[in-house]
Design a protein around this motif. Structure first.
Motif, PDB file in Angstrom:
ATOM      1  N   LEU A   1      13.941  28.229  61.824  1.00  0.00           N
ATOM      2  CA  LEU A   1      14.017  29.165  60.703  1.00  0.00           C
ATOM      3  C   LEU A   1      14.714  28.490  59.537  1.00  0.00           C
ATOM      4  CD1 LEU A   1      15.351  32.219  62.754  1.00  0.00           C
ATOM      5  CD2 LEU A   1      12.961  31.656  62.232  1.00  0.00           C
ATOM      6  N   LYS A   2      14.336  28.881  58.346  1.00  0.00           N
ATOM      7  CA  LYS A   2      14.997  28.361  57.152  1.00  0.00           C
ATOM      8  C   LYS A   2      16.192  29.248  56.822  1.00  0.00           C
ATOM      9  CE  LYS A   2      11.080  26.084  55.048  1.00  0.00           C
ATOM     10  NZ  LYS A   2      10.275  25.934  53.850  1.00  0.00           N
ATOM     11  N   VAL A   3      17.292  28.609  56.503  1.00  0.00           N
ATOM     12  CA  VAL A   3      18.521  29.312  56.156  1.00  0.00           C
ATOM     13  C   VAL A   3      18.250  30.341  55.060  1.00  0.00           C
ATOM     14  CG1 VAL A   3      20.787  28.989  55.086  1.00  0.00           C
ATOM     15  CG2 VAL A   3      20.031  27.434  56.885  1.00  0.00           C
TER      16      VAL A   3
ATOM     17  N   ASN B   1      28.568  20.836  60.236  1.00  0.00           N
ATOM     18  CA  ASN B   1      27.932  20.980  61.543  1.00  0.00           C
ATOM     19  C   ASN B   1      28.244  22.365  62.111  1.00  0.00           C
ATOM     20  OD1 ASN B   1      27.885  20.989  64.510  1.00  0.00           O
ATOM     21  ND2 ASN B   1      27.533  18.794  64.414  1.00  0.00           N
ATOM     22  N   ALA B   2      29.511  22.763  62.071  1.00  0.00           N
ATOM     23  CA  ALA B   2      29.920  24.051  62.622  1.00  0.00           C
ATOM     24  C   ALA B   2      29.356  25.221  61.822  1.00  0.00           C
ATOM     25  CB  ALA B   2      31.439  24.139  62.671  1.00  0.00           C
ATOM     26  N   ARG B   3      29.215  25.034  60.527  1.00  0.00           N
ATOM     27  CA  ARG B   3      28.630  26.116  59.733  1.00  0.00           C
ATOM     28  C   ARG B   3      27.187  26.369  60.157  1.00  0.00           C
ATOM     29  NH1 ARG B   3      31.174  27.030  53.924  1.00  0.00           N
ATOM     30  NH2 ARG B   3      33.323  26.966  54.608  1.00  0.00           N
ATOM     31  N   TYR B   4      26.462  25.279  60.390  1.00  0.00           N
ATOM     32  CA  TYR B   4      25.091  25.443  60.901  1.00  0.00           C
ATOM     33  C   TYR B   4      25.106  26.064  62.295  1.00  0.00           C
ATOM     34  CZ  TYR B   4      22.132  23.346  57.322  1.00  0.00           C
ATOM     35  OH  TYR B   4      21.430  23.100  56.166  1.00  0.00           O
ATOM     36  N   THR B   5      26.048  25.652  63.137  1.00  0.00           N
ATOM     37  CA  THR B   5      26.159  26.209  64.481  1.00  0.00           C
ATOM     38  C   THR B   5      26.404  27.711  64.412  1.00  0.00           C
ATOM     39  OG1 THR B   5      27.020  24.133  65.360  1.00  0.00           O
ATOM     40  CG2 THR B   5      27.486  26.104  66.638  1.00  0.00           C
ATOM     41  N   TYR B   6      27.361  28.084  63.605  1.00  0.00           N
ATOM     42  CA  TYR B   6      27.686  29.498  63.419  1.00  0.00           C
ATOM     43  C   TYR B   6      26.481  30.268  62.867  1.00  0.00           C
ATOM     44  CZ  TYR B   6      29.360  33.506  60.724  1.00  0.00           C
ATOM     45  OH  TYR B   6      29.492  34.753  60.171  1.00  0.00           O
TER      46      TYR B   6
ATOM     47  N   LEU C   1      16.611  25.211  60.679  1.00  0.00           N
ATOM     48  CA  LEU C   1      16.202  23.912  60.177  1.00  0.00           C
ATOM     49  C   LEU C   1      17.354  23.346  59.357  1.00  0.00           C
ATOM     50  CD1 LEU C   1      13.994  21.774  59.661  1.00  0.00           C
ATOM     51  CD2 LEU C   1      13.304  23.133  57.669  1.00  0.00           C
ATOM     52  N   ALA C   2      17.818  22.177  59.754  1.00  0.00           N
ATOM     53  CA  ALA C   2      18.917  21.528  59.039  1.00  0.00           C
ATOM     54  C   ALA C   2      18.396  20.209  58.494  1.00  0.00           C
ATOM     55  CB  ALA C   2      20.105  21.299  59.968  1.00  0.00           C
ATOM     56  N   GLU C   3      18.019  20.220  57.247  1.00  0.00           N
ATOM     57  CA  GLU C   3      17.542  19.000  56.600  1.00  0.00           C
ATOM     58  C   GLU C   3      18.687  18.447  55.753  1.00  0.00           C
ATOM     59  OE1 GLU C   3      12.904  19.211  55.953  1.00  0.00           O
ATOM     60  OE2 GLU C   3      13.925  20.772  54.798  1.00  0.00           O
ATOM     61  N   PHE C   4      19.027  17.218  56.025  1.00  0.00           N
ATOM     62  CA  PHE C   4      20.138  16.610  55.328  1.00  0.00           C
ATOM     63  C   PHE C   4      19.674  16.066  53.987  1.00  0.00           C
ATOM     64  CE2 PHE C   4      20.879  16.325  59.888  1.00  0.00           C
ATOM     65  CZ  PHE C   4      22.001  17.126  59.961  1.00  0.00           C
ATOM     66  N   PRO C   5      20.359  16.457  52.931  1.00  0.00           N
ATOM     67  CA  PRO C   5      19.934  16.016  51.608  1.00  0.00           C
ATOM     68  C   PRO C   5      20.265  14.548  51.362  1.00  0.00           C
ATOM     69  CG  PRO C   5      21.943  17.293  51.448  1.00  0.00           C
ATOM     70  CD  PRO C   5      21.512  17.340  52.892  1.00  0.00           C
ATOM     71  N   VAL C   6      19.417  13.925  50.589  1.00  0.00           N
ATOM     72  CA  VAL C   6      19.677  12.571  50.102  1.00  0.00           C
ATOM     73  C   VAL C   6      19.500  12.611  48.595  1.00  0.00           C
ATOM     74  CG1 VAL C   6      19.041  11.365  52.213  1.00  0.00           C
ATOM     75  CG2 VAL C   6      17.284  11.860  50.529  1.00  0.00           C
ATOM     76  N   ALA C   7      20.310  11.849  47.901  1.00  0.00           N
ATOM     77  CA  ALA C   7      20.245  11.877  46.442  1.00  0.00           C
ATOM     78  C   ALA C   7      20.783  10.572  45.876  1.00  0.00           C
ATOM     79  CB  ALA C   7      21.070  13.039  45.898  1.00  0.00           C
ATOM     80  N   ILE C   8      20.344  10.291  44.686  1.00  0.00           N
ATOM     81  CA  ILE C   8      20.899   9.184  43.923  1.00  0.00           C
ATOM     82  C   ILE C   8      21.924   9.797  42.973  1.00  0.00           C
ATOM     83  CG2 ILE C   8      20.411   7.434  42.170  1.00  0.00           C
ATOM     84  CD1 ILE C   8      17.609   7.167  43.451  1.00  0.00           C
ATOM     85  N   VAL C   9      23.140   9.313  43.037  1.00  0.00           N
ATOM     86  CA  VAL C   9      24.202   9.823  42.179  1.00  0.00           C
ATOM     87  C   VAL C   9      24.239   8.939  40.933  1.00  0.00           C
ATOM     88  CG1 VAL C   9      26.657  10.353  42.009  1.00  0.00           C
ATOM     89  CG2 VAL C   9      25.458  10.658  44.196  1.00  0.00           C
TER      90      VAL C   9
END
Length: 192
Positions: free
Chosen positions: A162-164, A13-18, A99-107
């Protein structure tokens, strides 16, 4: 003014904030590195406590009543308003952010061990159905489904996301230039 957000050394969260503050400053100051650094440093200088994660920062702000401003994900601000009362806080949406899109994945290793591959795939697929997208929107998340997004547009102020990758050149470059030992964050962050 005291600003609350978590520690960029320990929190996504803080990395995105920064990074969002840095992206804003890059635009505002025509990519002048000294002015960008000064802008972000002023924010850091006003953080009384760097909690280890986003939820801890929310607790510090909401329950401990520390700080004047909490910087966090939009969905978190909506959850705070829902839980503690919309009249208790002013939610401010910046004109530009990341833009913060949270990844989802099947492990594979986990689902194969537990025999839950079909269930996990069903859940993952559900997230992108109109019903799943509606649940996400009802809980303060911007969604990709155009019909659902249109249905909830009044709940989401205009913002230029904006995209990272476009601002910083990708996560590999970010790790090296922003978060590695001695990189930009360390120069701004100091010995905290």
């Amino acid at each position: 003014m005291k600003v609350i957000f978590p520690n960029p050394k320990t929190s996504g969260n803080a990395r995105y904030t920064y990074l969002a503050a840095t992206a804003y400053a890059k635009e505002k100051f025509a990519n002048d590195p000294a002015k960008v650094e000064e802008f972000v440093k002023k924010i850091f200088d006003n953080v009384p406590v760097f909690d280890t994660g986003g939820r801890a920062a929310t607790t510090t702000f909401v329950e401990r009543e520390t700080g004047d401003v909490l910087i966090t994900f939009e969905a978190e601000t909506k959850g705070i308003a829902k839980e503690f009362g919309e009249d208790k806080f002013d939610i401010v949406t910046p004109s530009v952010s990341l833009l913060a899109e949270f990844p989802v994945a099947i492990v594979d290793k986990v689902v194969d061990k537990n025999g839950t591959r079909d269930l996990a795939k069903s859940y993952l697929d559900f997230l992108y159905t109109p019903e799943g997208q509606k649940i996400l929107a009802e809980n303060g998340n911007r969604v990709n489904d155009a019909t659902v997004a249109a249905e909830f547009k009044d709940q989401f102020p205009e913002i230029r996301l904006l995209k990272v990758e476009d601002v910083f050149g990708g996560w590999g470059k970010i790790k090296e230039e922003q978060f590695a030992e001695g990189a930009a964050l360390d120069k701004i962050y100091g010995n905290r």
